[in-house]
Structures are given as C-alpha cells and as structure tokens.
Write a protein that holds these residues in place. Structure first.
Motif, mmCIF file in Angstrom:
data_model
loop_
_atom_site.group_PDB
_atom_site.id
_atom_site.type_symbol
_atom_site.label_atom_id
_atom_site.label_comp_id
_atom_site.label_asym_id
_atom_site.label_seq_id
_atom_site.Cartn_x
_atom_site.Cartn_y
_atom_site.Cartn_z
ATOM 1 N N HIS A 21 8.074 41.171 59.698
ATOM 2 C CA HIS A 21 6.730 40.595 59.790
ATOM 3 C C HIS A 21 5.761 41.278 58.819
ATOM 4 C CE1 HIS A 21 3.214 38.711 61.571
ATOM 5 N NE2 HIS A 21 2.665 39.909 61.712
ATOM 6 N N CYS A 22 5.837 42.595 58.740
ATOM 7 C CA CYS A 22 4.932 43.316 57.827
ATOM 8 C C CYS A 22 5.202 42.947 56.378
ATOM 9 C CB CYS A 22 5.078 44.825 58.038
ATOM 10 S SG CYS A 22 4.462 45.414 59.633
ATOM 11 N N ARG A 23 6.469 42.849 56.005
ATOM 12 C CA ARG A 23 6.794 42.469 54.643
ATOM 13 C C ARG A 23 6.356 41.027 54.351
ATOM 14 N NH1 ARG A 23 7.478 44.328 49.746
ATOM 15 N NH2 ARG A 23 8.520 46.119 50.681
ATOM 16 N N PHE A 24 6.460 40.146 55.334
ATOM 17 C CA PHE A 24 6.030 38.759 55.149
ATOM 18 C C PHE A 24 4.520 38.691 54.934
ATOM 19 C CE2 PHE A 24 4.449 34.773 56.960
ATOM 20 C CZ PHE A 24 5.140 33.850 56.177
ATOM 21 N N GLU A 25 3.766 39.393 55.757
ATOM 22 C CA GLU A 25 2.312 39.379 55.600
ATOM 23 C C GLU A 25 1.896 40.024 54.274
ATOM 24 O OE1 GLU A 25 0.185 37.868 57.422
ATOM 25 O OE2 GLU A 25 1.586 37.223 58.979
ATOM 26 N N VAL A 28 12.396 36.803 53.166
ATOM 27 C CA VAL A 28 12.340 35.457 53.746
ATOM 28 C C VAL A 28 13.749 34.948 54.052
ATOM 29 C CG1 VAL A 28 11.725 33.079 53.230
ATOM 30 C CG2 VAL A 28 10.127 34.890 52.705
ATOM 31 N N GLN A 29 14.693 35.207 53.151
ATOM 32 C CA GLN A 29 16.071 34.800 53.402
ATOM 33 C C GLN A 29 16.663 35.541 54.595
ATOM 34 O OE1 GLN A 29 17.972 35.578 49.656
ATOM 35 N NE2 GLN A 29 17.391 33.618 48.767
ATOM 36 N N PHE A 30 16.344 36.816 54.718
ATOM 37 C CA PHE A 30 16.839 37.599 55.847
ATOM 38 C C PHE A 30 16.258 37.081 57.164
ATOM 39 C CE2 PHE A 30 16.826 41.798 58.222
ATOM 40 C CZ PHE A 30 18.184 41.760 58.498
ATOM 41 N N MET A 31 14.987 36.716 57.162
ATOM 42 C CA MET A 31 14.392 36.141 58.362
ATOM 43 C C MET A 31 15.081 34.836 58.746
ATOM 44 S SD MET A 31 10.327 36.827 57.582
ATOM 45 C CE MET A 31 9.814 35.814 58.977
ATOM 46 N N ALA A 32 15.402 33.999 57.761
ATOM 47 C CA ALA A 32 16.094 32.743 58.050
ATOM 48 C C ALA A 32 17.487 32.992 58.615
ATOM 49 C CB ALA A 32 16.174 31.902 56.777
ATOM 50 N N GLU A 33 18.191 33.990 58.089
ATOM 51 C CA GLU A 33 19.522 34.312 58.612
ATOM 52 C C GLU A 33 19.439 34.859 60.034
ATOM 53 O OE1 GLU A 33 22.262 33.568 57.287
ATOM 54 O OE2 GLU A 33 21.805 33.202 55.167
ATOM 55 N N ASP A 84 19.802 33.581 66.244
ATOM 56 C CA ASP A 84 19.000 33.703 67.471
ATOM 57 C C ASP A 84 18.392 35.091 67.653
ATOM 58 O OD1 ASP A 84 19.576 31.051 68.147
ATOM 59 O OD2 ASP A 84 21.434 31.644 69.159
ATOM 60 N N LEU A 85 18.145 35.800 66.562
ATOM 61 C CA LEU A 85 17.433 37.065 66.664
ATOM 62 C C LEU A 85 15.934 36.904 66.404
ATOM 63 C CD1 LEU A 85 19.817 39.678 65.003
ATOM 64 C CD2 LEU A 85 19.407 39.263 67.426
ATOM 65 N N LEU A 86 15.520 35.755 65.910
ATOM 66 C CA LEU A 86 14.112 35.444 65.707
ATOM 67 C C LEU A 86 13.755 34.187 66.471
ATOM 68 C CD1 LEU A 86 13.120 36.178 61.980
ATOM 69 C CD2 LEU A 86 12.121 37.123 64.034
ATOM 70 N N ASN A 87 12.526 34.159 66.990
ATOM 71 C CA ASN A 87 12.070 33.031 67.792
ATOM 72 C C ASN A 87 11.732 31.842 66.897
ATOM 73 O OD1 ASN A 87 11.251 31.488 69.874
ATOM 74 N ND2 ASN A 87 9.439 32.685 70.397
ATOM 75 N N GLU A 88 11.872 30.636 67.453
ATOM 76 C CA GLU A 88 11.570 29.422 66.690
ATOM 77 C C GLU A 88 10.080 29.315 66.387
ATOM 78 O OE1 GLU A 88 12.242 24.550 66.995
ATOM 79 O OE2 GLU A 88 12.893 25.891 68.611
ATOM 80 N N ASP A 89 9.234 29.731 67.298
ATOM 81 C CA ASP A 89 7.795 29.674 67.053
ATOM 82 C C ASP A 89 7.394 30.569 65.881
ATOM 83 O OD1 ASP A 89 7.529 27.933 69.180
ATOM 84 O OD2 ASP A 89 7.129 29.543 70.640
ATOM 85 N N VAL A 90 8.076 31.697 65.728
ATOM 86 C CA VAL A 90 7.779 32.588 64.609
ATOM 87 C C VAL A 90 8.094 31.904 63.282
ATOM 88 C CG1 VAL A 90 8.394 34.789 63.539
ATOM 89 C CG2 VAL A 90 8.168 34.632 66.023
ATOM 90 N N MET A 91 9.200 31.170 63.234
ATOM 91 C CA MET A 91 9.578 30.500 61.997
ATOM 92 C C MET A 91 8.646 29.334 61.689
ATOM 93 S SD MET A 91 11.840 32.613 61.338
ATOM 94 C CE MET A 91 12.149 31.955 59.717
ATOM 95 N N GLY A 105 17.007 25.178 57.655
ATOM 96 C CA GLY A 105 16.415 23.861 57.893
ATOM 97 C C GLY A 105 17.173 23.017 58.905
ATOM 98 N N LYS A 106 18.481 23.120 58.896
ATOM 99 C CA LYS A 106 19.275 22.311 59.818
ATOM 100 C C LYS A 106 18.986 22.670 61.266
ATOM 101 C CE LYS A 106 24.048 20.963 60.800
ATOM 102 N NZ LYS A 106 25.473 21.131 60.386
ATOM 103 N N LYS A 107 18.900 23.952 61.555
ATOM 104 C CA LYS A 107 18.608 24.373 62.932
ATOM 105 C C LYS A 107 17.168 24.093 63.301
ATOM 106 C CE LYS A 107 18.863 28.296 66.085
ATOM 107 N NZ LYS A 107 19.223 29.712 66.261
ATOM 108 N N LEU A 108 16.242 24.309 62.375
ATOM 109 C CA LEU A 108 14.831 24.063 62.664
ATOM 110 C C LEU A 108 14.570 22.585 62.904
ATOM 111 C CD1 LEU A 108 12.167 25.825 62.690
ATOM 112 C CD2 LEU A 108 11.726 24.878 60.418
#
Length: 341
Positions: A120-124, A160-165, A170-177, A204-207
């Motif tokens: 999250h910090c790196r994204f911001e 960003v790629q790591f967050m998508a992986e 299922d280690l990141l919430n859908e609302d976060v993405m 994208g397929k899962k989202l």
C-alpha cells in the motif's frame, strides 16, 4: 569487518535464498526459507517483519518472478497457520506457542499485515510521485535523475503486478483492488496507465467474475477504451490499453490459448543463384565457344595444350621428394649470394 547482528545474518541468508528462485527450485527453496524462519523466530522477536520486508524488496527487484514470490507468500502463510501445526506438517517441538513472538496465528497476522502495508505504501508513493524537472540540471545530474526515474517506474510496475498476483491468491481483498483501479484511472499519466494495463492483464479475469461488481468493471473498461482512442495518450500506452480491452472481449483468453494461427516465420535469406547459360542444341553459335573453353580449362586440356619437355618429370619428382632447407638465421648473412665480406 565487524561482527553482524544475529538478525542481519538470518536476513542475509533469507535474501540469498530468495535470489535463487526459479519454478523448478521453488519447493526446495521454500523448505530452506521455512527452516531459517522456524529456527530463529523465537530467538529473534522482530524476525517476521524483517522477512516480510526482504520478500517485498526482492520482489520489486525481480518483477518477472512476481508470480513465484506470490506463490511463496501463500505457502508461508499456510505454514504460519495454526492448522499446519495441528496437522503435524513441518512441525517442530519448539514451534508451539511460546514467549518471544506468540504462536503461528500471530506470526501469520504480522506477516500478512506488514506485507500488505508495504504494498500500500509503495502504491501511494507511486501515485503521488512527480517527475523531477531536468531543464535546470547539469548533464551529469540529468543523467542521474533519468536513471533514478526509470528505476522508480520499474519498481512501481513490479509492485502493481505483485499486488495483482496476491489478489489472485486471495491474499488481497477485492475492495482494495477496486480502489486501486479507480485511483489509477483518475491519473492520466502514462506510467500509471501502463501499470494499470499490466495489473488488469493479470487479475482482470477474477475481478470481472464477480456479478455484483460487473457494473463497476464495465465503467472501468469504457474509460479505458476512451483513453485508448484519445490522441493525447502516448502511442505505447494506447496499444497497451487497447490490448486489455480486446482481452476482455475474448473472455480473458489469450490468443495463444484460443488457438489462432501464428504468423508465418520469416523466410530464410539465401544467396541468389547465378543463371547458368544453357543452350538448346549444339547448333547455337555460342555452344562451340563454351565447349572449347571448358575443354581448355580442364586438367586434361591444360596438359594437352602445354606438354612437358624431356626430363621435366624427373626434376619435378626430385623437387617434391627433397624438401627445402630451413631458412638461415637473420644474423647469418654469409650464405647470401650478395653478401659482401
């Protein structure tokens, strides 16, 4: 060199293990990594935050292996879980809940929390980053700033790629993405839009599979389509966005998986053959000339045209049988016929 602290030594070993990652070595490296964590987590209370930080930094440095590092994080979370200790998998007598760090559930919570906080910090940081103004810099400063800017772009894309992986596992919430996609669409910078294209290509397929959020996904891709058709967008970014839109139209199936014919291979370059003159019949005016030239240039024709004299065959045989004497040294000039004494 001074002696290293125990935590620095363990993190150094863990970094070395992570740098060796490869698809065929993942199970072996995971066992080595877990052995370092399990053997030192009770003596070093702050080891888990350090491990999460090392995993995150190594992942940003190797963006091509984001999927493997995400798999490693999932495996670590499974081994941190209390169910693993009850099932006896990778169990050690000293791995029971104890002092200096609590049980497996506490280690799992700390590992996931710190890892996601760093993402999250790196994204911001990437969203709020402003490229430096290089117009007033010297040539050396401008070159240094360009290298730093390129490195920052690569690390932002890797994050960003790591967050998508992680979201796919299922280690990141859908609302976060969804929040991340909305924030990236608001930024019209080409760096952020290219990162968004890479992220949607992975997740994208899962989202898009959640029917309750299909309206939001439709809005995202409508805006992406408009950005791809805008002339103000850079050409490279337009192509990347258009590829994501086309991928969604194909139900997130890539062209290789669809089975479309691959483009033909480029033909090999060969030297052009020289045309050989062929004559239909011997009555052609050039036929006799060609035949005579071929006859004269053949070994038999040469021998017939230039016969050797009497005794020449014996001289040639003696020449071939007796080798030439070795050349004299450069300093010894007495053997030369023109040497003056």
């Amino acid at each position: 060199k001074g002696a290293r602290a125990p935590m620095d030594m363990v993190l150094h070993k863990i970094r070395g293990i992570l740098n060796k990652i490869a698809p065929d070595k993942l199970p072996v490296l995971l066992d080595q990594l877990w052995g370092e964590i399990e053997g030192n987590c009770h003596e070093i209370p702050d080891l888990i935050p350090g491990v999460a930080g090392v995993v995150f930094e190594v992942t940003l440095g190797q963006p091509n292996y984001c999927n493997l590092y995400a798999d490693m994080c999932v495996s670590l979370c499974k081994r941190f879980s209390p169910e693993a200790s009850h099932s006896g998998e990778h169990q050690d007598p000293s791995s029971a809940p104890a002092e200096n760090g609590g049980g497996r559930s506490e280690m799992l919570g700390r590992f996931r929390k710190i890892l996601l906080e760093k993402c999250h910090c790196r994204f911001e940081e990437g969203m709020s980053h402003v490229p430096p103004n290089t117009s007033e810099m010297s040539e050396e400063e401008r070159e240094r700033a360009t290298i730093e800017e390129q490195r920052f772009r690569q690390r932002t894309l890797a994050n960003v790629q790591f967050m998508a992986e992680l979201y796919k596992r299922d280690l990141l919430n859908e609302d976060v993405m969804h929040h991340a996609v909305q924030q990236m669409l608001k930024s019209k910078r080409s760096v952020i839009l290219e990162a968004l294209a890479a992220m949607l290509t992975i997740m994208g397929k899962k989202l898009d599979s959640n029917p309750t959020r299909s309206g939001d996904c439709n809005k995202y891709f409508e805006e992406l389509k408009q950005l791809a058709e805008t002339e103000d967008t850079e050409t490279r970014t337009r192509f990347l966005l258009d590829n994501v839109v086309e991928l969604r139209k194909r139900q997130w199936v890539r062209r290789v998986e669809v089975g479309e014919a691959s483009p033909p291979a480029w033909p090999e370059r060969r030297a052009p053959r020289r045309p050989v003159p062929r004559f239909a019949s011997s009555s052609h005016p050039l036929a006799r000339v060609v035949q005579s030239v071929v006859a004269l240039t053949s070994p038999a024709g040469v021998a017939q045209a230039h016969p050797r004299g009497e005794g020449e065959e014996e001289l040639l045989a003696l020449r071939d049988a007796a080798p030439y004497p070795p050349p004299s040294k450069r300093s010894d000039r007495s053997s030369l016929p023109f040497h003056r004494k």
